[in-house]
Design an enzyme around this catalytic site. Sequence first.
Site, mmCIF file in Angstrom:
data_model
loop_
_atom_site.group_PDB
_atom_site.id
_atom_site.type_symbol
_atom_site.label_atom_id
_atom_site.label_comp_id
_atom_site.label_asym_id
_atom_site.label_seq_id
_atom_site.Cartn_x
_atom_site.Cartn_y
_atom_site.Cartn_z
ATOM 1 N N SER A 100 -27.263 7.209 26.924
ATOM 2 C CA SER A 100 -26.597 6.057 26.347
ATOM 3 C C SER A 100 -25.120 6.293 26.037
ATOM 4 O O SER A 100 -24.380 5.336 25.859
ATOM 5 C CB SER A 100 -27.302 5.633 25.046
ATOM 6 N N SER A 112 -29.091 11.494 25.643
ATOM 7 C CA SER A 112 -27.981 10.543 25.727
ATOM 8 C C SER A 112 -26.586 11.145 25.770
ATOM 9 O O SER A 112 -25.625 10.431 26.043
ATOM 10 C CB SER A 112 -28.049 9.545 24.571
ATOM 11 N N LYS A 141 -17.898 7.334 20.444
ATOM 12 C CA LYS A 141 -19.007 6.432 20.779
ATOM 13 C C LYS A 141 -19.170 5.412 19.663
ATOM 14 O O LYS A 141 -19.098 5.771 18.483
ATOM 15 C CB LYS A 141 -20.285 7.247 20.951
#
Lengths: 487, 95
Positions: free
Chosen positions: A153, A177, A78
Amino acid sequence: MELYDQTIHQLQDLLRARRVSAMELTEAVLTRIERVEPRINAFITQCRDLALGQAEAADRQLAKGEGGPLCGIPLAIKDVLCTQGVRTTCGSRILESFIPPYDATVISRLKGQGVVMVGKVGMDEFAMGSTTETCAFGVPKNPWNPDYICGGSSGGSAASVAAGECIASLGSDTGGSVRQPASHCGVVGLKPTYGRVSRFGLLAFASSLDQVGTLTKDVRDAALLLGSIAGHDPRDSTSAKESVPEFGALLAGNIKGLRLGIPKEYFGDGLDPEVRRAVEEAIDRLRKLGAETVAVSLPHTKYGIAAYYIIAPAEASSNLARYDGVRYGFRDLEAGSLVEMYKRSRAQGFGPEVKRRIIIGTYALSSGYYDAYYKKASQVRTLIARDYQEAFACCDALVSPVTPTPAWPLGAKSDDPLALYLSDVLTVCTNLAGLPALSLPCGFSATGLPIGLQLQGPHFSEASLLNIAYTLEQDLGLCQQRPGLSL
Amino acid sequence: MNISSEDITRVAHLARLALRPDEIETMTHEVGRILTYIDTLNELNTEGVIPTSHALAITNAFREDAVVPSLAREEALKNAPCRNEEAFVVPKIIG
Protein backbone atom coordinates in the site's frame (compact mmCIF):
# COMPACT_ATOMS: atom_id res chain seq x y z
CA MET A 1 23.97 13.20 -10.93
CA GLU A 2 21.08 15.58 -10.32
CA LEU A 3 20.51 16.67 -6.71
CA TYR A 4 17.10 14.98 -6.57
CA ASP A 5 18.63 11.65 -7.58
CA GLN A 6 21.14 11.63 -4.75
CA THR A 7 20.94 9.82 -1.44
CA ILE A 8 20.60 11.16 2.09
CA HIS A 9 24.21 10.34 2.91
CA GLN A 10 25.56 12.00 -0.24
CA LEU A 11 23.49 15.11 0.38
CA GLN A 12 24.35 15.22 4.08
CA ASP A 13 27.97 15.80 3.16
CA LEU A 14 27.09 18.48 0.61
CA LEU A 15 24.77 20.26 3.05
CA ARG A 16 27.21 20.12 5.98
CA ALA A 17 30.02 21.45 3.79
CA ARG A 18 27.60 24.18 2.63
CA ARG A 19 28.30 23.27 -0.97
CA VAL A 20 24.56 22.95 -1.46
CA SER A 21 21.90 24.74 0.54
CA ALA A 22 18.75 23.05 1.79
CA MET A 23 16.89 25.66 -0.28
CA GLU A 24 18.66 24.70 -3.52
CA LEU A 25 18.07 21.04 -2.80
CA THR A 26 14.41 21.57 -1.94
CA GLU A 27 13.86 23.68 -5.05
CA ALA A 28 15.49 20.96 -7.17
CA VAL A 29 13.13 18.37 -5.71
CA LEU A 30 10.07 20.63 -6.10
CA THR A 31 10.96 21.30 -9.73
CA ARG A 32 11.39 17.58 -10.28
CA ILE A 33 7.92 16.99 -8.77
CA GLU A 34 6.45 19.58 -11.13
CA ARG A 35 8.02 17.87 -14.12
CA VAL A 36 7.28 14.20 -13.40
CA GLU A 37 4.18 14.32 -11.23
CA PRO A 38 1.75 14.49 -14.18
CA ARG A 39 3.04 11.04 -15.19
CA ILE A 40 3.68 9.50 -11.75
CA ASN A 41 0.89 10.97 -9.58
CA ALA A 42 2.62 9.95 -6.36
CA PHE A 43 1.26 12.78 -4.21
CA ILE A 44 -2.10 13.30 -2.54
CA THR A 45 -1.06 16.63 -1.03
CA GLN A 46 1.98 18.68 -2.00
CA CYS A 47 3.34 21.14 0.59
CA ARG A 48 5.44 23.50 -1.47
CA ASP A 49 5.25 26.51 0.83
CA LEU A 50 5.77 24.47 3.95
CA ALA A 51 8.79 22.79 2.34
CA LEU A 52 10.37 26.09 1.35
CA GLY A 53 9.86 27.43 4.88
CA GLN A 54 11.41 24.30 6.38
CA ALA A 55 14.33 24.53 3.95
CA GLU A 56 14.97 28.10 5.01
CA ALA A 57 14.91 27.05 8.68
CA ALA A 58 17.21 24.11 7.90
CA ASP A 59 19.73 26.43 6.23
CA ARG A 60 19.78 28.63 9.33
CA GLN A 61 20.45 25.55 11.48
CA LEU A 62 23.11 24.21 9.11
CA ALA A 63 24.87 27.58 9.03
CA LYS A 64 25.24 27.36 12.80
CA GLY A 65 26.35 23.73 12.63
CA GLU A 66 23.06 22.70 14.24
CA GLY A 67 20.29 20.34 13.19
CA GLY A 68 20.16 16.57 13.15
CA PRO A 69 21.72 14.18 10.64
CA LEU A 70 18.71 14.59 8.34
CA CYS A 71 18.62 18.39 8.50
CA GLY A 72 17.56 19.86 5.15
CA ILE A 73 16.67 16.52 3.53
CA PRO A 74 13.40 16.60 1.52
CA LEU A 75 11.15 13.67 2.41
CA ALA A 76 7.72 12.51 1.25
CA ILE A 77 5.46 11.01 3.90
CA LYS A 78 2.86 8.32 3.38
CA ASP A 79 -0.55 9.85 4.01
CA VAL A 80 -1.13 7.41 6.88
CA LEU A 81 0.98 9.44 9.32
CA CYS A 82 -0.57 12.40 11.13
CA THR A 83 1.07 15.70 10.26
CA GLN A 84 -0.01 18.70 12.30
CA GLY A 85 -1.74 21.26 10.13
CA VAL A 86 -1.28 19.22 6.94
CA ARG A 87 -4.23 17.24 5.61
CA THR A 88 -3.95 13.51 6.28
CA THR A 89 -6.39 11.40 4.26
CA CYS A 90 -5.21 7.80 4.61
CA GLY A 91 -6.19 7.57 0.92
CA SER A 92 -9.87 7.74 1.91
CA ARG A 93 -12.80 10.03 1.12
CA ILE A 94 -13.86 9.69 4.74
CA LEU A 95 -10.80 11.73 5.77
CA GLU A 96 -10.69 13.99 2.71
CA SER A 97 -10.61 17.14 4.84
CA PHE A 98 -9.01 15.85 8.04
CA ILE A 99 -6.27 18.14 9.35
CA PRO A 100 -4.54 16.50 12.33
CA PRO A 101 -4.07 18.66 15.42
CA TYR A 102 -0.87 16.76 16.27
CA ASP A 103 2.17 15.07 14.72
CA ALA A 104 2.88 11.36 14.74
CA THR A 105 5.92 10.64 16.92
CA VAL A 106 8.01 9.74 13.87
CA ILE A 107 7.11 13.09 12.32
CA SER A 108 8.03 15.07 15.42
CA ARG A 109 11.34 13.21 15.60
CA LEU A 110 12.09 14.07 11.98
CA LYS A 111 11.03 17.69 12.48
CA GLY A 112 13.36 17.82 15.45
CA GLN A 113 16.19 17.01 13.04
CA GLY A 114 15.17 19.75 10.64
CA VAL A 115 13.88 17.71 7.70
CA VAL A 116 11.87 19.19 4.84
CA MET A 117 8.46 17.64 4.04
CA VAL A 118 7.58 18.04 0.36
CA GLY A 119 4.21 16.32 0.66
CA LYS A 120 1.97 13.46 1.58
CA VAL A 121 2.05 10.54 -0.81
CA GLY A 122 -0.56 8.15 -2.16
CA MET A 123 -1.54 4.85 -0.63
CA ASP A 124 -4.24 2.23 -0.80
CA GLU A 125 -7.23 3.36 1.19
CA PHE A 126 -6.43 2.72 4.88
CA ALA A 127 -3.34 0.82 3.64
CA MET A 128 -5.58 -2.01 2.41
CA GLY A 129 -4.23 -3.15 -0.91
CA SER A 130 -1.20 -4.23 -2.89
CA THR A 131 -1.31 -1.85 -5.84
CA THR A 132 -2.38 1.59 -4.52
CA GLU A 133 -5.32 1.29 -6.92
CA THR A 134 -7.76 1.69 -4.01
CA CYS A 135 -6.47 5.20 -3.26
CA ALA A 136 -9.41 7.63 -3.42
CA PHE A 137 -7.22 10.41 -4.86
CA GLY A 138 -5.73 8.85 -7.97
CA VAL A 139 -3.33 5.99 -8.56
CA PRO A 140 0.47 6.45 -8.46
CA LYS A 141 2.29 4.84 -11.39
CA ASN A 142 5.44 2.76 -11.52
CA PRO A 143 8.32 5.05 -12.59
CA TRP A 144 9.97 2.16 -14.45
CA ASN A 145 6.86 1.79 -16.59
CA PRO A 146 3.86 4.02 -15.90
CA ASP A 147 1.47 1.41 -17.34
CA TYR A 148 2.35 -0.86 -14.43
CA ILE A 149 1.38 -0.86 -10.75
CA CYS A 150 3.83 0.66 -8.30
CA GLY A 151 2.72 -1.83 -5.64
CA GLY A 152 1.13 -1.00 -2.35
CA SER A 153 0.00 0.00 0.00
CA SER A 154 2.96 2.43 0.31
CA GLY A 155 2.89 2.88 -3.48
CA GLY A 156 3.21 6.66 -3.46
CA SER A 157 6.24 6.39 -1.18
CA ALA A 158 8.02 3.89 -3.44
CA ALA A 159 7.12 5.72 -6.64
CA SER A 160 8.17 9.12 -5.31
CA VAL A 161 11.58 7.81 -4.18
CA ALA A 162 12.20 5.99 -7.46
CA ALA A 163 11.14 9.02 -9.52
CA GLY A 164 13.34 11.47 -7.59
CA GLU A 165 10.32 13.35 -6.23
CA CYS A 166 11.86 13.13 -2.76
CA ILE A 167 15.11 11.88 -1.28
CA ALA A 168 13.47 9.23 0.89
CA SER A 169 10.06 8.38 2.27
CA LEU A 170 8.27 6.85 5.24
CA GLY A 171 5.66 4.17 4.68
CA SER A 172 3.89 1.59 6.78
CA ASP A 173 3.90 -2.19 6.52
CA THR A 174 1.07 -4.37 7.84
CA GLY A 175 1.48 -7.35 5.49
CA GLY A 176 4.20 -6.24 3.08
CA SER A 177 3.14 -2.67 2.33
CA VAL A 178 6.68 -1.26 2.46
CA ARG A 179 8.62 -4.21 1.04
CA GLN A 180 6.34 -5.03 -1.89
CA PRO A 181 6.15 -1.53 -3.47
CA ALA A 182 9.89 -1.10 -2.79
CA SER A 183 10.48 -4.31 -4.73
CA HIS A 184 8.26 -3.21 -7.62
CA CYS A 185 9.84 0.25 -7.83
CA GLY A 186 13.47 -0.80 -7.36
CA VAL A 187 14.12 0.93 -4.04
CA VAL A 188 15.15 -0.30 -0.59
CA GLY A 189 12.22 -0.98 1.75
CA LEU A 190 12.75 -1.69 5.44
CA LYS A 191 10.04 -2.99 7.76
CA PRO A 192 11.42 -2.82 11.31
CA THR A 193 10.62 -5.22 14.14
CA TYR A 194 7.15 -4.71 15.61
CA GLY A 195 7.67 -2.22 18.42
CA ARG A 196 10.95 -0.80 17.08
CA VAL A 197 9.24 2.37 15.84
CA SER A 198 6.40 4.23 17.55
CA ARG A 199 2.93 3.85 16.05
CA PHE A 200 1.62 6.97 17.80
CA GLY A 201 -0.04 9.04 15.09
CA LEU A 202 0.05 6.22 12.55
CA LEU A 203 -3.57 5.78 11.50
CA ALA A 204 -4.38 2.29 12.71
CA PHE A 205 -5.18 -0.54 10.29
CA ALA A 206 -4.26 -3.72 12.19
CA SER A 207 -2.61 -2.69 15.43
CA SER A 208 -0.79 -5.96 16.15
CA LEU A 209 0.78 -5.96 12.66
CA ASP A 210 1.30 -2.31 11.68
CA GLN A 211 4.81 -0.88 11.67
CA VAL A 212 6.28 2.31 10.21
CA GLY A 213 9.02 1.59 7.67
CA THR A 214 11.44 3.36 5.35
CA LEU A 215 11.75 3.59 1.56
CA THR A 216 15.13 4.81 0.38
CA LYS A 217 17.49 4.80 -2.58
CA ASP A 218 20.07 2.65 -0.85
CA VAL A 219 20.77 0.66 2.29
CA ARG A 220 22.87 3.30 4.03
CA ASP A 221 19.92 5.69 3.78
CA ALA A 222 17.64 3.03 5.28
CA ALA A 223 20.04 2.77 8.24
CA LEU A 224 20.09 6.56 8.66
CA LEU A 225 16.35 7.02 8.40
CA LEU A 226 15.57 4.11 10.71
CA GLY A 227 17.99 5.49 13.28
CA SER A 228 16.13 8.81 13.15
CA ILE A 229 12.70 7.38 13.91
CA ALA A 230 13.36 4.30 16.07
CA GLY A 231 13.17 3.98 19.82
CA HIS A 232 10.75 3.71 22.69
CA ASP A 233 7.85 6.13 22.87
CA PRO A 234 5.79 6.44 26.07
CA ARG A 235 2.80 7.31 23.89
CA ASP A 236 2.83 3.88 22.22
CA SER A 237 2.47 1.19 24.88
CA THR A 238 3.53 -1.47 22.34
CA SER A 239 6.80 0.26 21.49
CA ALA A 240 9.83 -1.63 22.75
CA LYS A 241 12.34 -0.38 25.32
CA GLU A 242 15.13 -1.78 23.19
CA SER A 243 18.23 0.34 22.71
CA VAL A 244 18.72 1.72 19.20
CA PRO A 245 22.12 0.88 17.71
CA GLU A 246 24.06 3.19 15.37
CA PHE A 247 22.76 1.37 12.31
CA GLY A 248 24.96 3.31 9.91
CA ALA A 249 28.15 2.50 11.83
CA LEU A 250 27.28 -1.20 11.77
CA LEU A 251 27.36 -1.48 7.97
CA ALA A 252 30.55 -3.49 8.03
CA GLY A 253 30.31 -4.66 4.43
CA ASN A 254 31.41 -8.10 5.51
CA ILE A 255 29.22 -11.17 5.83
CA LYS A 256 31.89 -13.85 6.13
CA GLY A 257 30.72 -16.69 8.31
CA LEU A 258 27.07 -15.61 8.45
CA ARG A 259 24.54 -18.38 7.98
CA LEU A 260 21.70 -17.53 5.64
CA GLY A 261 18.61 -19.73 5.52
CA ILE A 262 16.90 -20.39 2.21
CA PRO A 263 13.27 -21.25 2.98
CA LYS A 264 12.09 -23.77 0.42
CA GLU A 265 8.44 -22.70 0.73
CA TYR A 266 9.37 -19.30 -0.76
CA PHE A 267 10.58 -20.90 -3.98
CA GLY A 268 7.43 -22.87 -4.86
CA ASP A 269 5.69 -23.45 -8.19
CA GLY A 270 3.99 -20.07 -8.28
CA LEU A 271 7.30 -18.21 -8.43
CA ASP A 272 7.93 -16.34 -11.67
CA PRO A 273 11.03 -17.76 -13.44
CA GLU A 274 12.66 -14.34 -13.81
CA VAL A 275 12.20 -13.60 -10.10
CA ARG A 276 13.59 -17.03 -9.24
CA ARG A 277 16.63 -16.51 -11.41
CA ALA A 278 17.39 -13.02 -10.07
CA VAL A 279 17.06 -14.13 -6.45
CA GLU A 280 19.08 -17.32 -6.96
CA GLU A 281 21.84 -15.32 -8.64
CA ALA A 282 21.88 -12.93 -5.69
CA ILE A 283 22.12 -15.91 -3.32
CA ASP A 284 25.15 -17.09 -5.31
CA ARG A 285 26.70 -13.65 -4.84
CA LEU A 286 26.04 -13.87 -1.08
CA ARG A 287 27.91 -17.21 -1.02
CA LYS A 288 30.81 -15.70 -2.95
CA LEU A 289 30.87 -12.88 -0.41
CA GLY A 290 31.50 -15.43 2.31
CA ALA A 291 28.07 -16.32 3.68
CA GLU A 292 27.11 -19.91 4.21
CA THR A 293 23.66 -20.94 3.04
CA VAL A 294 21.46 -23.59 4.60
CA ALA A 295 18.16 -25.02 3.40
CA VAL A 296 15.40 -24.36 5.93
CA SER A 297 11.69 -24.98 6.05
CA LEU A 298 8.85 -22.78 7.27
CA PRO A 299 6.09 -25.34 6.82
CA HIS A 300 3.16 -23.09 7.77
CA THR A 301 3.98 -20.36 5.25
CA LYS A 302 1.15 -21.41 2.96
CA TYR A 303 -1.36 -20.73 5.73
CA GLY A 304 -0.08 -17.18 6.23
CA ILE A 305 -2.52 -15.53 3.84
CA ALA A 306 -5.55 -17.24 5.36
CA ALA A 307 -4.50 -16.33 8.91
CA TYR A 308 -3.59 -12.77 7.88
CA TYR A 309 -6.87 -12.14 6.07
CA ILE A 310 -8.75 -12.96 9.27
CA ILE A 311 -6.52 -11.20 11.78
CA ALA A 312 -5.92 -7.99 9.81
CA PRO A 313 -9.59 -7.41 8.86
CA ALA A 314 -10.70 -8.33 12.39
CA GLU A 315 -8.44 -5.67 13.88
CA ALA A 316 -9.37 -3.24 11.12
CA SER A 317 -13.10 -3.67 11.68
CA SER A 318 -12.52 -2.63 15.28
CA ASN A 319 -10.06 0.19 14.52
CA LEU A 320 -12.19 1.70 11.77
CA ALA A 321 -15.23 1.87 14.05
CA ARG A 322 -13.90 5.30 15.07
CA TYR A 323 -14.90 6.74 11.68
CA ASP A 324 -18.46 7.47 12.70
CA GLY A 325 -18.97 10.98 11.39
CA VAL A 326 -18.93 12.53 14.88
CA ARG A 327 -15.47 13.88 15.77
CA TYR A 328 -13.79 14.10 12.37
CA GLY A 329 -14.21 12.88 8.84
CA PHE A 330 -17.15 12.76 6.49
CA ARG A 331 -20.71 12.90 7.79
CA ASP A 332 -23.97 12.45 5.92
CA LEU A 333 -25.75 15.53 7.24
CA GLU A 334 -29.11 14.39 5.88
CA ALA A 335 -29.46 11.30 8.08
CA GLY A 336 -32.26 11.58 10.64
CA SER A 337 -31.15 9.19 13.39
CA LEU A 338 -27.78 8.51 14.95
CA VAL A 339 -27.50 4.94 13.63
CA GLU A 340 -28.54 6.05 10.14
CA MET A 341 -25.93 8.79 10.34
CA TYR A 342 -23.25 6.23 11.21
CA LYS A 343 -24.31 3.84 8.49
CA ARG A 344 -24.68 6.38 5.73
CA SER A 345 -21.54 8.34 6.59
CA ARG A 346 -19.46 5.16 6.57
CA ALA A 347 -21.14 3.84 3.42
CA GLN A 348 -20.29 7.00 1.51
CA GLY A 349 -16.88 7.59 3.07
CA PHE A 350 -15.32 4.15 2.65
CA GLY A 351 -14.42 2.52 -0.67
CA PRO A 352 -15.22 -1.08 -1.70
CA GLU A 353 -12.02 -2.76 -0.44
CA VAL A 354 -12.30 -1.16 3.00
CA LYS A 355 -15.97 -2.16 3.23
CA ARG A 356 -15.08 -5.72 2.22
CA ARG A 357 -12.48 -6.01 4.94
CA ILE A 358 -14.76 -4.45 7.57
CA ILE A 359 -17.38 -7.06 6.66
CA ILE A 360 -14.90 -9.97 6.79
CA GLY A 361 -13.49 -8.74 10.10
CA THR A 362 -16.87 -8.11 11.69
CA TYR A 363 -18.06 -11.52 10.53
CA ALA A 364 -14.96 -13.25 11.92
CA LEU A 365 -15.44 -11.59 15.30
CA SER A 366 -19.21 -12.02 15.45
CA SER A 367 -20.92 -14.28 17.93
CA GLY A 368 -20.71 -17.94 16.93
CA TYR A 369 -17.81 -17.45 14.47
CA TYR A 370 -15.09 -16.11 16.74
CA ASP A 371 -13.57 -19.52 17.57
CA ALA A 372 -13.80 -20.82 14.02
CA TYR A 373 -12.05 -17.79 12.54
CA TYR A 374 -10.29 -15.37 14.85
CA LYS A 375 -9.13 -17.89 17.44
CA LYS A 376 -8.12 -20.40 14.77
CA ALA A 377 -6.14 -17.75 12.85
CA SER A 378 -4.43 -16.61 16.07
CA GLN A 379 -3.40 -20.21 16.78
CA VAL A 380 -1.98 -20.55 13.28
CA ARG A 381 -0.14 -17.30 13.96
CA THR A 382 1.59 -19.12 16.84
CA LEU A 383 2.59 -21.97 14.49
CA ILE A 384 4.01 -19.47 11.98
CA ALA A 385 6.03 -17.73 14.71
CA ARG A 386 7.37 -21.12 15.86
CA ASP A 387 8.49 -21.95 12.31
CA TYR A 388 10.65 -18.83 12.36
CA GLN A 389 12.06 -19.61 15.82
CA GLU A 390 13.14 -23.03 14.62
CA ALA A 391 14.64 -21.60 11.44
CA PHE A 392 16.58 -18.90 13.33
CA ALA A 393 18.04 -21.60 15.58
CA CYS A 394 20.22 -22.59 12.62
CA CYS A 395 20.63 -19.37 10.61
CA ASP A 396 21.09 -15.61 11.08
CA ALA A 397 18.63 -14.44 8.45
CA LEU A 398 16.35 -15.76 5.72
CA VAL A 399 16.80 -14.93 2.04
CA SER A 400 13.90 -15.12 -0.41
CA PRO A 401 11.98 -13.20 -3.05
CA VAL A 402 9.66 -10.38 -1.87
CA THR A 403 6.91 -11.03 -4.36
CA PRO A 404 6.08 -14.03 -6.56
CA THR A 405 6.12 -11.89 -9.75
CA PRO A 406 7.36 -8.50 -10.92
CA ALA A 407 4.80 -5.66 -11.14
CA TRP A 408 1.77 -6.29 -13.32
CA PRO A 409 -0.17 -3.92 -15.61
CA LEU A 410 -2.55 -1.47 -13.90
CA GLY A 411 -6.04 -2.92 -13.59
CA ALA A 412 -4.97 -6.53 -14.25
CA LYS A 413 -6.07 -7.86 -10.86
CA SER A 414 -8.43 -5.17 -9.64
CA ASP A 415 -11.56 -7.31 -10.15
CA ASP A 416 -10.30 -10.30 -8.23
CA PRO A 417 -9.68 -9.54 -4.54
CA LEU A 418 -8.65 -13.11 -3.68
CA ALA A 419 -5.98 -13.20 -6.42
CA LEU A 420 -4.66 -9.91 -5.10
CA TYR A 421 -4.57 -11.19 -1.52
CA LEU A 422 -2.62 -14.28 -2.65
CA SER A 423 0.12 -12.08 -4.14
CA ASP A 424 1.08 -11.15 -0.55
CA VAL A 425 2.09 -14.74 0.23
CA LEU A 426 5.80 -14.01 0.73
CA THR A 427 5.43 -10.97 3.00
CA VAL A 428 2.51 -11.47 5.43
CA CYS A 429 4.13 -14.07 7.71
CA THR A 430 6.82 -11.56 8.73
CA ASN A 431 4.17 -9.29 10.23
CA LEU A 432 2.32 -12.14 11.92
CA ALA A 433 5.60 -12.95 13.71
CA GLY A 434 6.53 -9.26 14.23
CA LEU A 435 9.93 -9.67 12.55
CA PRO A 436 12.10 -7.12 10.76
CA ALA A 437 12.54 -7.55 7.01
CA LEU A 438 14.10 -5.69 4.13
CA SER A 439 13.55 -5.55 0.38
CA LEU A 440 16.64 -4.91 -1.75
CA PRO A 441 16.71 -4.46 -5.55
CA CYS A 442 18.49 -7.50 -7.01
CA GLY A 443 17.73 -7.42 -10.73
CA PHE A 444 15.32 -6.64 -13.53
CA SER A 445 12.86 -8.59 -15.64
CA ALA A 446 13.40 -8.79 -19.40
CA THR A 447 10.87 -5.96 -19.76
CA GLY A 448 12.86 -3.74 -17.40
CA LEU A 449 10.80 -4.07 -14.22
CA PRO A 450 12.67 -4.24 -10.90
CA ILE A 451 12.92 -7.45 -8.88
CA GLY A 452 13.52 -7.45 -5.13
CA LEU A 453 15.23 -9.77 -2.68
CA GLN A 454 13.84 -10.16 0.82
CA LEU A 455 15.82 -10.59 4.03
CA GLN A 456 14.00 -11.54 7.21
CA GLY A 457 15.66 -11.78 10.61
CA PRO A 458 14.95 -12.41 14.29
CA HIS A 459 13.36 -9.65 16.39
CA PHE A 460 15.55 -6.53 16.59
CA SER A 461 18.12 -7.81 14.08
CA GLU A 462 17.81 -4.77 11.79
CA ALA A 463 21.53 -4.00 12.08
CA SER A 464 22.40 -7.46 10.81
CA LEU A 465 19.84 -7.32 7.96
CA LEU A 466 21.12 -3.90 6.93
CA ASN A 467 24.71 -5.15 6.90
CA ILE A 468 23.83 -8.16 4.74
CA ALA A 469 21.84 -5.95 2.37
CA TYR A 470 24.62 -3.35 2.26
CA THR A 471 27.26 -5.95 1.44
CA LEU A 472 25.17 -7.42 -1.36
CA GLU A 473 24.20 -3.97 -2.64
CA GLN A 474 27.86 -2.95 -2.99
CA ASP A 475 28.54 -6.15 -4.91
CA LEU A 476 25.51 -5.92 -7.23
CA GLY A 477 26.04 -2.24 -7.96
CA LEU A 478 22.36 -1.65 -8.81
CA CYS A 479 21.65 1.18 -6.39
CA GLN A 480 22.80 3.87 -8.81
CA GLN A 481 20.17 2.87 -11.35
CA ARG A 482 17.24 5.21 -11.80
CA PRO A 483 14.23 4.81 -14.05
CA GLY A 484 14.71 6.55 -17.39
CA LEU A 485 11.57 8.64 -17.23
CA SER A 486 11.30 10.01 -20.73
CA LEU A 487 9.92 13.48 -20.38
CA MET B 1 -17.87 -21.51 3.43
CA ASN B 2 -21.31 -20.61 2.20
CA ILE B 3 -22.41 -17.20 3.28
CA SER B 4 -25.86 -15.83 2.46
CA SER B 5 -26.94 -12.32 1.57
CA GLU B 6 -28.85 -12.35 4.90
CA ASP B 7 -25.54 -12.97 6.70
CA ILE B 8 -23.95 -10.03 4.90
CA THR B 9 -26.94 -7.81 5.71
CA ARG B 10 -26.73 -8.77 9.40
CA VAL B 11 -22.97 -8.18 9.57
CA ALA B 12 -23.27 -4.87 7.69
CA HIS B 13 -25.71 -3.71 10.36
CA LEU B 14 -23.28 -4.74 13.11
CA ALA B 15 -20.52 -2.84 11.29
CA ARG B 16 -22.79 0.19 10.82
CA LEU B 17 -22.47 0.15 7.04
CA ALA B 18 -25.42 0.93 4.79
CA LEU B 19 -24.88 -1.34 1.77
CA ARG B 20 -26.88 -1.08 -1.46
CA PRO B 21 -28.55 -4.28 -2.73
CA ASP B 22 -25.94 -4.59 -5.51
CA GLU B 23 -23.12 -4.18 -2.96
CA ILE B 24 -24.66 -6.93 -0.81
CA GLU B 25 -24.83 -9.23 -3.83
CA THR B 26 -21.19 -8.65 -4.84
CA MET B 27 -20.04 -8.84 -1.24
CA THR B 28 -21.88 -12.16 -0.69
CA HIS B 29 -20.05 -13.71 -3.63
CA GLU B 30 -16.61 -12.25 -2.84
CA VAL B 31 -16.64 -12.77 0.91
CA GLY B 32 -17.90 -16.33 0.36
CA ARG B 33 -14.93 -17.05 -1.92
CA ILE B 34 -12.48 -15.51 0.54
CA LEU B 35 -13.92 -17.43 3.50
CA THR B 36 -13.75 -20.67 1.49
CA TYR B 37 -10.07 -20.00 1.00
CA ILE B 38 -9.66 -19.18 4.70
CA ASP B 39 -11.22 -22.55 5.54
CA THR B 40 -7.89 -24.11 4.51
CA LEU B 41 -6.84 -23.25 8.08
CA ASN B 42 -8.96 -26.23 9.13
CA GLU B 43 -6.39 -28.55 7.56
CA LEU B 44 -4.26 -27.77 10.62
CA ASN B 45 -4.76 -29.38 13.98
CA THR B 46 -4.40 -26.49 16.43
CA GLU B 47 -5.67 -28.27 19.53
CA GLY B 48 -3.81 -26.98 22.56
CA VAL B 49 -1.95 -24.29 20.58
CA ILE B 50 -1.96 -21.00 22.50
CA PRO B 51 -3.29 -18.17 20.28
CA THR B 52 -0.92 -15.27 19.56
CA SER B 53 -2.42 -11.82 19.75
CA HIS B 54 0.86 -9.94 20.05
CA ALA B 55 4.16 -10.90 18.44
CA LEU B 56 6.40 -9.52 21.20
CA ALA B 57 6.40 -10.56 24.84
CA ILE B 58 5.65 -7.09 26.22
CA THR B 59 3.17 -7.55 29.06
CA ASN B 60 2.68 -4.33 30.99
CA ALA B 61 3.77 -0.88 29.95
CA PHE B 62 3.85 1.28 33.05
CA ARG B 63 4.55 4.99 33.22
CA GLU B 64 4.42 7.66 35.88
CA ASP B 65 0.91 8.89 36.59
CA ALA B 66 1.91 12.42 35.71
CA VAL B 67 -0.45 15.09 34.41
CA VAL B 68 0.55 16.38 30.99
CA PRO B 69 -1.24 18.88 28.77
CA SER B 70 -3.84 17.34 26.46
CA LEU B 71 -5.52 18.59 23.31
CA ALA B 72 -7.30 21.91 23.85
CA ARG B 73 -11.06 21.77 23.29
CA GLU B 74 -10.99 24.06 20.29
CA GLU B 75 -8.29 21.90 18.68
CA ALA B 76 -10.29 18.75 19.36
CA LEU B 77 -13.40 20.26 17.82
CA LYS B 78 -11.72 21.67 14.74
CA ASN B 79 -12.32 18.67 12.50
CA ALA B 80 -15.88 18.04 13.61
CA PRO B 81 -18.38 17.93 10.73
CA CYS B 82 -21.02 19.35 13.07
CA ARG B 83 -20.39 21.18 16.35
CA ASN B 84 -21.39 24.06 18.57
CA GLU B 85 -19.24 26.25 20.81
CA GLU B 86 -18.20 23.48 23.15
CA ALA B 87 -19.30 20.06 21.91
CA PHE B 88 -19.78 17.67 19.01
CA VAL B 89 -23.35 17.75 17.75
CA VAL B 90 -25.11 14.52 16.71
CA PRO B 91 -28.66 13.73 15.63
CA LYS B 92 -31.15 13.59 18.49
CA ILE B 93 -30.92 10.28 20.41
CA ILE B 94 -33.70 10.57 23.00
CA GLY B 95 -37.10 11.61 21.67
